[in-house]
Design a protein around this motif. Structure first.
Motif, PDB file in Angstrom:
ATOM      1  N   HIS A  23      -2.313  35.844  -6.197  1.00 57.56           N
ATOM      2  CA  HIS A  23      -2.969  34.492  -6.264  1.00 57.56           C
ATOM      3  C   HIS A  23      -2.801  33.770  -7.485  1.00 57.56           C
ATOM      4  O   HIS A  23      -2.971  34.321  -8.775  1.00 57.56           O
ATOM      5  N   ALA A  24      -2.468  32.268  -7.239  1.00 60.80           N
ATOM      6  CA  ALA A  24      -2.586  31.657  -8.463  1.00 60.80           C
ATOM      7  C   ALA A  24      -3.865  31.078  -8.980  1.00 60.80           C
ATOM      8  O   ALA A  24      -4.856  31.081  -8.487  1.00 60.80           O
ATOM      9  N   ILE A  25      -4.037  31.158 -10.462  1.00 63.40           N
ATOM     10  CA  ILE A  25      -4.998  30.836 -11.192  1.00 63.40           C
ATOM     11  C   ILE A  25      -4.714  29.896 -12.323  1.00 63.40           C
ATOM     12  O   ILE A  25      -3.630  29.570 -12.618  1.00 63.40           O
ATOM     13  N   GLY A  26      -5.836  29.293 -12.594  1.00 61.09           N
ATOM     14  CA  GLY A  26      -5.343  28.169 -13.784  1.00 61.09           C
ATOM     15  C   GLY A  26      -4.860  27.127 -12.956  1.00 61.09           C
ATOM     16  O   GLY A  26      -5.167  26.382 -11.941  1.00 61.09           O
ATOM     17  N   VAL A  27      -4.066  26.236 -13.766  1.00 57.79           N
ATOM     18  CA  VAL A  27      -3.283  25.221 -13.133  1.00 57.79           C
ATOM     19  C   VAL A  27      -1.728  25.633 -12.463  1.00 57.79           C
ATOM     20  O   VAL A  27      -1.245  26.922 -13.062  1.00 57.79           O
ATOM     21  N   LYS A  28      -1.561  24.851 -11.468  1.00 60.51           N
ATOM     22  CA  LYS A  28      -0.257  25.287 -10.996  1.00 60.51           C
ATOM     23  C   LYS A  28       0.762  25.098 -12.088  1.00 60.51           C
ATOM     24  O   LYS A  28       1.246  24.005 -12.450  1.00 60.51           O
ATOM     25  N   GLY A  29       1.837  26.004 -11.946  1.00 65.53           N
ATOM     26  CA  GLY A  29       2.989  25.887 -12.951  1.00 65.53           C
ATOM     27  C   GLY A  29       3.728  27.134 -12.979  1.00 65.53           C
ATOM     28  O   GLY A  29       3.453  28.078 -12.279  1.00 65.53           O
ATOM     29  N   LEU A  98     -26.205  30.387 -20.613  1.00 66.73           N
ATOM     30  CA  LEU A  98     -25.495  29.731 -21.720  1.00 66.73           C
ATOM     31  C   LEU A  98     -24.145  29.164 -21.607  1.00 66.73           C
ATOM     32  O   LEU A  98     -23.546  28.543 -22.316  1.00 66.73           O
ATOM     33  N   GLY A  99     -23.440  29.603 -20.400  1.00 70.92           N
ATOM     34  CA  GLY A  99     -22.192  29.286 -20.127  1.00 70.92           C
ATOM     35  C   GLY A  99     -21.816  27.568 -20.272  1.00 70.92           C
ATOM     36  O   GLY A  99     -22.788  27.183 -19.465  1.00 70.92           O
ATOM     37  N   ASP A 100     -20.794  27.302 -20.542  1.00 71.71           N
ATOM     38  CA  ASP A 100     -20.315  25.790 -20.564  1.00 71.71           C
ATOM     39  C   ASP A 100     -19.871  25.507 -19.074  1.00 71.71           C
ATOM     40  O   ASP A 100     -19.991  24.348 -18.381  1.00 71.71           O
ATOM     41  N   ASN A 101     -19.040  26.399 -18.737  1.00 71.11           N
ATOM     42  CA  ASN A 101     -18.183  26.090 -17.484  1.00 71.11           C
ATOM     43  C   ASN A 101     -17.513  27.531 -16.939  1.00 71.11           C
ATOM     44  O   ASN A 101     -17.708  28.428 -17.689  1.00 71.11           O
ATOM     45  N   SER A 102     -16.820  27.621 -15.717  1.00 69.81           N
ATOM     46  CA  SER A 102     -16.262  28.634 -15.098  1.00 69.81           C
ATOM     47  C   SER A 102     -14.791  28.811 -15.998  1.00 69.81           C
ATOM     48  O   SER A 102     -14.488  27.967 -16.505  1.00 69.81           O
ATOM     49  N   ILE A 103     -14.612  30.096 -15.674  1.00 68.58           N
ATOM     50  CA  ILE A 103     -13.088  30.489 -16.349  1.00 68.58           C
ATOM     51  C   ILE A 103     -12.017  29.466 -15.697  1.00 68.58           C
ATOM     52  O   ILE A 103     -11.158  29.110 -16.301  1.00 68.58           O
ATOM     53  N   GLN A 104     -12.132  29.266 -14.487  1.00 73.95           N
ATOM     54  CA  GLN A 104     -11.182  28.270 -13.826  1.00 73.95           C
ATOM     55  C   GLN A 104     -11.012  27.016 -14.395  1.00 73.95           C
ATOM     56  O   GLN A 104     -10.048  26.599 -14.676  1.00 73.95           O
ATOM     57  N   GLU A 105     -12.414  26.392 -14.594  1.00 78.44           N
ATOM     58  CA  GLU A 105     -12.481  25.158 -15.063  1.00 78.44           C
ATOM     59  C   GLU A 105     -11.896  25.338 -16.659  1.00 78.44           C
ATOM     60  O   GLU A 105     -11.143  24.403 -17.208  1.00 78.44           O
ATOM     61  N   TYR A 106     -12.116  26.246 -17.294  1.00 84.35           N
ATOM     62  CA  TYR A 106     -11.806  26.314 -18.640  1.00 84.35           C
ATOM     63  C   TYR A 106     -10.265  26.598 -18.719  1.00 84.35           C
ATOM     64  O   TYR A 106      -9.587  25.821 -19.506  1.00 84.35           O
ATOM     65  N   PHE A 107      -9.664  27.147 -17.657  1.00 85.33           N
ATOM     66  CA  PHE A 107      -8.061  27.217 -17.755  1.00 85.33           C
ATOM     67  C   PHE A 107      -7.346  25.887 -17.287  1.00 85.33           C
ATOM     68  O   PHE A 107      -6.336  25.728 -17.853  1.00 85.33           O
ATOM     69  N   GLU A 108      -8.069  25.113 -16.314  1.00 83.28           N
ATOM     70  CA  GLU A 108      -7.512  23.746 -16.246  1.00 83.28           C
ATOM     71  C   GLU A 108      -7.772  23.027 -17.274  1.00 83.28           C
ATOM     72  O   GLU A 108      -6.774  22.206 -17.679  1.00 83.28           O
ATOM     73  N   ASP A 109      -8.897  23.115 -18.147  1.00 83.42           N
ATOM     74  CA  ASP A 109      -8.934  22.335 -19.236  1.00 83.42           C
ATOM     75  C   ASP A 109      -7.945  22.297 -20.252  1.00 83.42           C
ATOM     76  O   ASP A 109      -7.602  21.674 -21.127  1.00 83.42           O
ATOM     77  N   ASN A 110      -7.438  23.755 -20.362  1.00 85.53           N
ATOM     78  CA  ASN A 110      -6.461  24.376 -21.448  1.00 85.53           C
ATOM     79  C   ASN A 110      -5.275  24.386 -20.934  1.00 85.53           C
ATOM     80  O   ASN A 110      -4.208  24.696 -21.731  1.00 85.53           O
ATOM     81  N   ASN A 111      -4.998  23.925 -19.525  1.00 92.07           N
ATOM     82  CA  ASN A 111      -3.635  23.597 -18.964  1.00 92.07           C
ATOM     83  C   ASN A 111      -2.773  25.299 -18.820  1.00 92.07           C
ATOM     84  O   ASN A 111      -1.809  25.228 -19.294  1.00 92.07           O
TER      85      ASN A 111
END
Length: 371
Positions: A23-29, A98-111
């Motif tokens: 399965h694809a995770i993070g950003v498509k690429g 205390l988490g700021d965001n999910s790991i998927q959001e984190y990956f998207e933010d970091n491309n």
């Protein structure tokens, strides 16, 4: 939390032709790099942002990734440094308040592009058997033959100079400017927690770009010099080897970690070598040769110092630490000089703090030299 979508297909293709569908995770690429694995059960965000991983696709042997989310303060640098990520179960739900965001959001933010839902056990066994190799992850190119062709074009990590891509470009300071101890940091990809360990011990730090000259460093008048961790092949860093050689020859208190350890060895004409699959995890046993005590250590390296060359130069090099898994050289001290280094990460973020005493030894060395 951002809206979840149905999983899209992604492929991981190894240099030897092995194919995994997931399965694809993070950003498509599409992303490429040398594939490696880390055995740590926790600390994924610190690992993602460790500059020493630059240019590498990281595989987590821990089955569950993302279950405690991400938090800005856990970063070890200004951004994600891995080239891609591979795991078994990827969770965009997290339970840490205390988490700021999910790991998927984190990956998207970091491309960052990655793949999940593959047999990571089989993948890691493949790497352990065949050794480190290049790989490609893609969620946009689904033609296997094309991916196999593309991965063959990825340059080998051996011979790559990468430290200059991740170290600071401008000098900066950290710590108490009124401190009696001034430490110059040669930044080839230093982790924030290493700087914190030094600053917490009362050091005033000036962090220099990796291409700095010895003379420029000494103009500041440091009491000690720290040589940092970083990515790539240390043998390709002639500019850094020359600086470290001058530091050692002029007998300035100095301490090297990971890549810094390899540069110390190269500076005294001990060669380095590309390891079969490297050491990456937070539970590697090391023996302190002076005390005889064991330490559980955090490690991240794909190159090592040549043990035969070390043993042939015991008149000028003392072996201080040995890896208890494979007897590789984990620490050295240059005889007659105030210079020592370790292959592992005593700051241990993530990992156990068994080896943080090494920072205290560095401070002691500096103070004894000042008196």
């Amino acid at each position: 939390m951002r809206d979840r979508k149905a999983p899209e297909t992604a492929y991981l293709v190894l240099e030897d032709g092995t194919v995994f569908k997931g399965h694809a995770i993070g950003v498509k690429g599409t992303t490429t790099g040398e594939i490696c694995f880390n055995t740590g059960m926790t600390g994924y965000q610190e690992i993602f942002t460790d500059p020493s991983y630059f240019g590498q696709i990281l595989v987590s042997t821990n089955v569950h990734i993302g279950n405690y989310g991400c938090k800005e303060s856990d970063n070890e640098s200004d951004s994600v440094k891995i080239a891609g990520f591979v795991c078994r179960n990827f969770s965009d739900h997290y339970s840490r308040n205390l988490g700021d965001n999910s790991i998927q959001e984190y990956f998207e933010d970091n491309n960052l592009t990655g793949i999940s839902n593959i047999d990571t056990r089989a993948l890691v066994k493949r790497i352990r058997t065949e050794g480190a190799m290049n790989a490609i992850i893609s969620s946009e190119i689904l033609d296997i033959d094309e991916l196999k062709s593309m991965v063959k074009e990825v340059p080998s990590m051996a011979g790559l100079e990468l430290a200059s891509k991740v170290g600071t470009k401008e000098e900066y300071y950290l710590g108490d400017e009124n401190s009696d101890i001034k430490v110059a940091v040669l930044d080839y990809g230093v982790k924030r927690s290493i700087l914190t360990c030094l600053a917490e011990r009362g050091c005033y730090l000036k962090i220099f770009p990796g291409n700095v000259s010895y003379e420029q460093v000494m103009e500041w008048g440091p009491d000690g010099i720290f040589v940092s961790n970083g990515p790539g092949d240390p043998a390709a860093m002639g500019y850094a080897i020359e600086v470290v050689k001058k530091v050692i020859n002029n007998d300035i208190p100095s301490f090297g970690i990971c890549l810094g350890h390899q540069l110390f060895a190269l500076a005294v004409d001990v060669p380095t070598y590309k390891m079969h699959h490297g050491h990456r995890g937070i539970n590697h046993p090391v023996r302190n040769e002076k005390s005889g005590l064991g330490e559980i250590t955090s490690q991240n390296h794909g190159f090592g110092v040549n043990p035969e060359a070390i043993n042939a130069n015991l008149d000028k090099i003392e072996i201080t630490h040995i890896n208890l898994n494979d007897q590789t050289i984990e620490g050295i001290r240059i005889k007659g000089k105030k210079a020592f280094s370790v292959q592992y990460h005593p700051e241990a973020s993530p990992g156990p703090h068994d080896s943080r005493y090494l920072f205290d030894e560095f401070i002691t060395e500096i103070n004894q030299n000042k008196n």
